[in-house]
Design an enzyme around this catalytic site. Sequence first.
Site, PDB file in Angstrom:
ATOM      1  N   ASP A 100       0.863  -1.171   0.000  1.00  0.00           N
ATOM      2  CA  ASP A 100       0.000   0.000   0.000  1.00  0.00           C
ATOM      3  C   ASP A 100       0.903   1.225   0.000  1.00  0.00           C
ATOM      4  O   ASP A 100       1.891   1.268   0.735  1.00  0.00           O
ATOM      5  CB  ASP A 100      -0.836  -0.013   1.295  1.00  0.00           C
ATOM      6  CG  ASP A 100      -2.239   0.493   1.090  1.00  0.00           C
ATOM      7  OD1 ASP A 100      -2.410   1.480   0.374  1.00  0.00           O
ATOM      8  OD2 ASP A 100      -3.159  -0.106   1.674  1.00  0.00           O
ATOM      9  N   ASP A 196      -3.105   4.525  -2.585  1.00  0.00           N
ATOM     10  CA  ASP A 196      -4.216   4.958  -1.750  1.00  0.00           C
ATOM     11  C   ASP A 196      -4.904   6.205  -2.343  1.00  0.00           C
ATOM     12  O   ASP A 196      -4.215   7.109  -2.845  1.00  0.00           O
ATOM     13  CB  ASP A 196      -3.626   5.292  -0.370  1.00  0.00           C
ATOM     14  CG  ASP A 196      -4.668   5.514   0.698  1.00  0.00           C
ATOM     15  OD1 ASP A 196      -5.473   4.605   0.918  1.00  0.00           O
ATOM     16  OD2 ASP A 196      -4.655   6.591   1.326  1.00  0.00           O
ATOM     17  N   GLU A 252      -6.550   3.022  -5.850  1.00  0.00           N
ATOM     18  CA  GLU A 252      -7.871   3.131  -5.226  1.00  0.00           C
ATOM     19  C   GLU A 252      -8.585   4.344  -5.814  1.00  0.00           C
ATOM     20  O   GLU A 252      -8.080   5.468  -5.733  1.00  0.00           O
ATOM     21  CB  GLU A 252      -7.742   3.298  -3.713  1.00  0.00           C
ATOM     22  CG  GLU A 252      -9.093   3.386  -3.023  1.00  0.00           C
ATOM     23  CD  GLU A 252      -9.025   3.825  -1.564  1.00  0.00           C
ATOM     24  OE1 GLU A 252      -9.989   3.604  -0.839  1.00  0.00           O
ATOM     25  OE2 GLU A 252      -8.002   4.415  -1.155  1.00  0.00           O
ATOM     26  N   HIS A 310     -10.707  -3.379   4.921  1.00  0.00           N
ATOM     27  CA  HIS A 310     -10.509  -2.788   6.251  1.00  0.00           C
ATOM     28  C   HIS A 310     -11.330  -1.509   6.418  1.00  0.00           C
ATOM     29  O   HIS A 310     -11.374  -0.957   7.505  1.00  0.00           O
ATOM     30  CB  HIS A 310      -9.023  -2.493   6.467  1.00  0.00           C
ATOM     31  CG  HIS A 310      -8.508  -1.424   5.554  1.00  0.00           C
ATOM     32  ND1 HIS A 310      -8.332  -1.610   4.200  1.00  0.00           N
ATOM     33  CD2 HIS A 310      -8.172  -0.132   5.796  1.00  0.00           C
ATOM     34  CE1 HIS A 310      -7.901  -0.486   3.660  1.00  0.00           C
ATOM     35  NE2 HIS A 310      -7.788   0.427   4.600  1.00  0.00           N
ATOM     36  N   ASP A 311     -11.943  -1.018   5.344  1.00  0.00           N
ATOM     37  CA  ASP A 311     -12.696   0.239   5.410  1.00  0.00           C
ATOM     38  C   ASP A 311     -14.205   0.053   5.543  1.00  0.00           C
ATOM     39  O   ASP A 311     -14.951   1.029   5.485  1.00  0.00           O
ATOM     40  CB  ASP A 311     -12.424   1.077   4.149  1.00  0.00           C
ATOM     41  CG  ASP A 311     -11.047   1.710   4.181  1.00  0.00           C
ATOM     42  OD1 ASP A 311     -10.546   1.981   5.287  1.00  0.00           O
ATOM     43  OD2 ASP A 311     -10.470   1.930   3.102  1.00  0.00           O
TER      44      ASP A 311
HETATM   45  C1  GLC Z   1      -7.952   4.860   2.021  1.00  0.00           C
HETATM   46  C2  GLC Z   1      -7.673   3.775   3.031  1.00  0.00           C
HETATM   47  C3  GLC Z   1      -8.262   4.215   4.351  1.00  0.00           C
HETATM   48  C4  GLC Z   1      -7.604   5.515   4.776  1.00  0.00           C
HETATM   49  C5  GLC Z   1      -7.740   6.585   3.709  1.00  0.00           C
HETATM   50  C6  GLC Z   1      -6.836   7.748   3.967  1.00  0.00           C
HETATM   51  O1  GLC Z   1      -9.298   4.984   1.735  1.00  0.00           O
HETATM   52  O2  GLC Z   1      -8.158   2.545   2.576  1.00  0.00           O
HETATM   53  O3  GLC Z   1      -8.134   3.230   5.344  1.00  0.00           O
HETATM   54  O4  GLC Z   1      -8.194   5.978   5.955  1.00  0.00           O
HETATM   55  O5  GLC Z   1      -7.388   6.066   2.442  1.00  0.00           O
HETATM   56  O6  GLC Z   1      -5.498   7.404   3.778  1.00  0.00           O
END
Ligand code: GLC
Length: 492
Positions: A100, A196, A252, A310-311
Site C-alpha cells: 500500500d 491509496d 484506489e 478494512h474500510d
Molecule cells: C484509504 C484507506 C483508508 C484511509 C484513507 C486515507 O481509503 O483505505 O483506510 O483511511 O485512504 O489514507
Amino acid sequence: MGENSGWFENTVFYEIYVPSFCDGNGDGIGDLPGVTSKMNYLKELGVGAIWLTPFYPSPLVDNGYDVSDYFAVHEKYGTEADFDRLLEAAHDAGIRVIADMVLNHTSTSHAWFLKSRENQEKYRDYYIWREKIPNNWESFFDGGAWEYDEIRRMYYYHAFSREQACLNWSNPAILEECKEILRFWLDKGVDGFRLDVINFLKTDKAAFAKDNPCDDGIQKHIYDKNQKGVREAVAGLSAFVHTYPDAFLLGEIGDDDLQTIQSYTGKGLLDAAFNFNLGSMEKWDEAYLAEQVTAMEAAGINPTLFFSSHDMRRHFSRLCSENVEAAKLLALFLLTAKGIPFLYQGEEMPLADVRIESSQDLQDAQGRYAYEKMLLLGKTEEEAFGYARERTRDYARGLIDWDLQREGGLQELYQSLLTLRREHEALRTGKYGKIAMNGQLFYFERIGRREKIAVTIDFSLTGMISAGYGGNPVLLEIKGGNGCMGLVEKLV
Ligand code: GLC
Ligand code: CA
C-alpha cells in the site's frame, strides 16, 4: 518500458491489514513476522498475491495511512530485515506482494511537513498552504479540511484527519520524491503497489476557488477529487513503475462513476482501479449486483471484486446476516465473476464484525472524529456514539484469533473455488456471455478461448437449482439444507 505479462488479471489477491492479521511476538498487534508465519496457510488457501496495508513508521492516527517515513518499517510491525524475509517467503510460496502506498498525504510528523511548516525554501510548497481558508471543503473524516498551523501561521489542507496533510501535487518536486519511494520498494522486490485514494491528488490550484455543493447539509465531494491533472500525475507514476518488468499498479478510486473509473486505467496509467461499485453495497441486493456487473461489462471495466475490506463492515455480518450458506454464495460469485478478486483477511473463516458497544471501542480516526464532532455540536454522549458507530471502521479490524476452530466448510469452499479459478482460464479472464437475473436466481456465462462455463446462484437460499439438469458436466456444486444453491457447469 518493461514487459508486463498481465499476471494480475489471472490472480486472486488477499488483503492483509497488518495490525490485525497475525501477531508474531505476542504483544497483541499484528506484525510482519506474523504474516510470514502464515505464508503456508495462504499458499494452501490458494491465493496468488497479498496486499499489505501500510507498515511504515507512523504515529498511527489512521492506522498507518499517516506515514512519517516511507523508507522504513514501523517498529511495532518489525524491521526491514523482517520485511525482506516476508518477501522471500512469499516469493518462495509463489505469492506476489503488493504494498500500500499513501502518496496523497503524509503524516504531519513527516520531516517534509516539519520543514514546510518552518517555511524552509525547498519544502515550502510541498503541502497546500493558504493565508485564509479558501473554500468550504470538508474532510472525508468529518469536519473542516483546513487546519491552522501556529508555526507557519497559515492554514494547511487535509482531506482526512488533521494529522494527514495533503501533498501539493501541482509542485513537480512531489512526483520526483515519490518516484524515489517507489524505487526503494521495487528494488527490494515488491511486485507492485496499491495507490491509496489516488484520484484525490490535489493537482489543480484553480479548483480550490470553488465551494463544494451541499445536499441536505451533507457535502458532496466534487472539486476536491478527480481534479484536472490527476491523470498526468498517475501517468508519471505509471511510467516510472512500469520500468520494472511486471510491476502492477493498482489505484484506489473513490468514485462510483464508471467513466471516471475507466479514465484512470489503461496503457500508461493504472493497470487496474480498485473500485467500490460492488464492495460498497450496504444491504444485500442481488438486482443491484446484476445491474452493476452488466454496466461494468458494458463500460469495458475489469473491476475489482470484493465485498469486504478494512474500510467497511465485514460482509459476513453486513450482507449475509452471519449465515454461512449465504457467505458461500457470495464466495461463489467473487471467485467466478469477471474481474480481479480481492479477499479480505478472515472472510474465508468466516469472521464476523467486531462488536462496538461503547465510545471506548472507537479506535478508528473516522469514528473518533465523528464522535468528537457530535459532542462539539452539543449532542448527548448517546447521540454522538450512535452517529460515530455508523461511521467507524473498527468492525473489520479485530485481531484474528488463529486458534479458534471454525466449522461450516467455508474455508474448504474458498480453496475449491480458488483451485477452480486457477484451472479454468474462462473463469479468470473469459468475457461474459449471457447475464440474467430471474427472481433471486442469478445466471452468468464466462467464455474463454476454449471453454464456456455457466454459473448459477440461488440467492433465495431455497435450493431452486436442479444440478445436472442440462446434462452438462458439473464443476462445482454448493448444497445447503434446502438443496442445490450454487452450481458451476461446463457448457463447452
Ligand atoms: C484509504 C484507506 C483508508 C484511509 C484513507 C486515507 O481509503 O483505505 O483506510 O483511511 O485512504 O489514507
Ligand atoms: Ca506483534
